[in-house]
Design a protein around this motif. Structure first.
Motif, PDB file in Angstrom:
ATOM      1  N   UNK A  20      -7.281  -5.829   2.277  1.00 48.72           N
ATOM      2  CA  UNK A  20      -8.515  -6.228   2.381  1.00 48.72           C
ATOM      3  C   UNK A  20      -9.833  -5.289   1.986  1.00 48.72           C
ATOM      4  N   UNK A  21      -9.371  -4.108   1.156  1.00 48.95           N
ATOM      5  CA  UNK A  21     -10.299  -3.039   0.676  1.00 48.95           C
ATOM      6  C   UNK A  21     -10.523  -3.426  -0.705  1.00 48.95           C
ATOM      7  N   UNK A  22     -11.312  -2.511  -1.550  1.00 50.96           N
ATOM      8  CA  UNK A  22     -11.877  -2.785  -2.792  1.00 50.96           C
ATOM      9  C   UNK A  22     -10.451  -2.732  -3.870  1.00 50.96           C
ATOM     10  N   UNK A  23     -10.074  -1.472  -3.604  1.00 49.19           N
ATOM     11  CA  UNK A  23      -8.839  -1.339  -4.401  1.00 49.19           C
ATOM     12  C   UNK A  23      -7.527  -2.190  -4.304  1.00 49.19           C
ATOM     13  N   UNK A  24      -7.225  -2.324  -2.844  1.00 44.01           N
ATOM     14  CA  UNK A  24      -6.096  -3.006  -2.835  1.00 44.01           C
ATOM     15  C   UNK A  24      -6.237  -4.460  -2.879  1.00 44.01           C
ATOM     16  N   UNK A  25      -7.368  -5.118  -2.861  1.00 42.75           N
ATOM     17  CA  UNK A  25      -7.817  -6.421  -3.179  1.00 42.75           C
ATOM     18  C   UNK A  25      -7.653  -6.713  -4.640  1.00 42.75           C
ATOM     19  N   UNK A  26      -8.288  -5.746  -5.432  1.00 50.51           N
ATOM     20  CA  UNK A  26      -8.127  -5.952  -6.867  1.00 50.51           C
ATOM     21  C   UNK A  26      -6.712  -5.779  -7.383  1.00 50.51           C
ATOM     22  N   UNK A  27      -5.781  -5.150  -6.554  1.00 56.01           N
ATOM     23  CA  UNK A  27      -4.568  -4.900  -6.700  1.00 56.01           C
ATOM     24  C   UNK A  27      -3.764  -6.195  -6.778  1.00 56.01           C
ATOM     25  N   UNK A  28      -4.159  -6.894  -5.325  1.00 61.82           N
ATOM     26  CA  UNK A  28      -3.510  -8.179  -4.944  1.00 61.82           C
ATOM     27  C   UNK A  28      -3.914  -9.392  -5.929  1.00 61.82           C
ATOM     28  N   UNK A  29      -5.112  -9.104  -6.393  1.00 62.49           N
ATOM     29  CA  UNK A  29      -5.561 -10.546  -7.540  1.00 62.49           C
ATOM     30  C   UNK A  29      -4.765 -10.143  -8.685  1.00 62.49           C
ATOM     31  N   UNK A  30      -4.902  -8.932  -9.134  1.00 63.96           N
ATOM     32  CA  UNK A  30      -4.259  -8.598 -10.407  1.00 63.96           C
ATOM     33  C   UNK A  30      -2.665  -9.034 -10.459  1.00 63.96           C
TER      34      UNK A  30
END
Length: 255
Positions: A20-30
């Motif tokens: 749900x965070x900025x880094x974690x969300x970017x990782x999930x999408x990538x």
């Protein structure tokens, strides 16, 4: 003969805590863009991140998960295994805000909570997901650490200690589980432009002004820059890498 796409995660199941965070969300999408099915975990189910992945044509599930609760982590792992048959990648990115202060000023409850989320959470999630990885023949575990796991910072003793612990946890786990085909590495970002910066500095402009000069590149990083590094560690592109830390810190630790 053309080279295989070493960065692809097609056919893989990835579990990302702190999604749900900025880094974690970017990782999930990538990871989803690379072909993985992604289980997005956070204290509150990150439905928006999972929905964005599905809208883009990927597969994702959102789970509310308290990484400090052993029963909860085991239950979520069982749900992921039942839904997708296993797991191949685990990113331990769950984090929490740490109060600024010396060890004389930080209360025991805040200290314990910081370590419960950052370190015990990585331990419990690893215990829950590793059996799925081992049953599937191997996988990649990534602990999200920090440049502050390598160097000290005034008023951040708890954060520095917790992130340093993740570096050592990755090394010890790499030794223990290599025989099962499990690679374990840590990833250490520098200052990254996320909502946590606003919480600490009040607004992003102040965050940039304070942090940018500390990095040789003269700026703070973007979440997608950390996500791309995580994809490298998750994929076969880093197949000969384990027990290591990948610093993506804009040169913060170089001087």
């Amino acid at each position: 003969m053309p080279l295989p796409d070493a960065f692809a995660l097609r056919g893989k199941v990835a579990v990302v805590t702190g999604a749900g965070g900025g880094i974690g969300g970017a990782i999930a999408r990538t990871f989803a863009d690379a072909g993985a099915k992604v289980a997005c975990l956070d204290l509150r189910a990150p439905e928006a991140v999972a929905a964005a992945i599905r809208e883009a044509g990927g597969e994702a599930l959102a789970f509310a998960c308290d990484v400090t609760d052993e029963v909860h982590t085991l239950a979520i792992a069982a749900e992921i295994g039942a839904a997708w048959g296993g797991a191949h990648v685990l990113v331990n990115g769950a984090s929490n805000d740490d109060p600024t202060g010396t060890v004389l000023e930080i209360g025991l409850a805040d200290w314990n909570r910081l370590f419960a989320v950052q370190v015990t959470g990585a331990y419990l999630m690893s215990r829950a997901i590793l059996p799925l990885m081992i049953a599937g023949g191997g996988g990649s575990v990534i602990h999200i650490a920090s440049q502050l796991g390598h160097v000290g910072a005034a008023g951040r003793p708890g954060y520095c200690a917790a992130k340093g612990a993740l570096l050592q946890l990755a090394r010890a786990m790499a030794i223990d589980h290599a025989v099962a085909g499990i690679r374990v590495n840590s990833l250490s970002p520098g200052a990254i432009e996320t909502g946590r910066m606003i919480l600490r500095h009040g607004d992003m402009e102040s965050a940039r002004a304070y942090n940018a000069p500390k990095h040789l590149l003269g700026r703070i990083g973007q979440p997608v820059e950390i996500a791309r590094a995580a994809l490298f560690l998750a994929s076969d592109a880093s197949s000969f890498m384990t027990g290591a830390d990948l610093l993506v810190d804009g040169g913060y630790t170089t001087p």
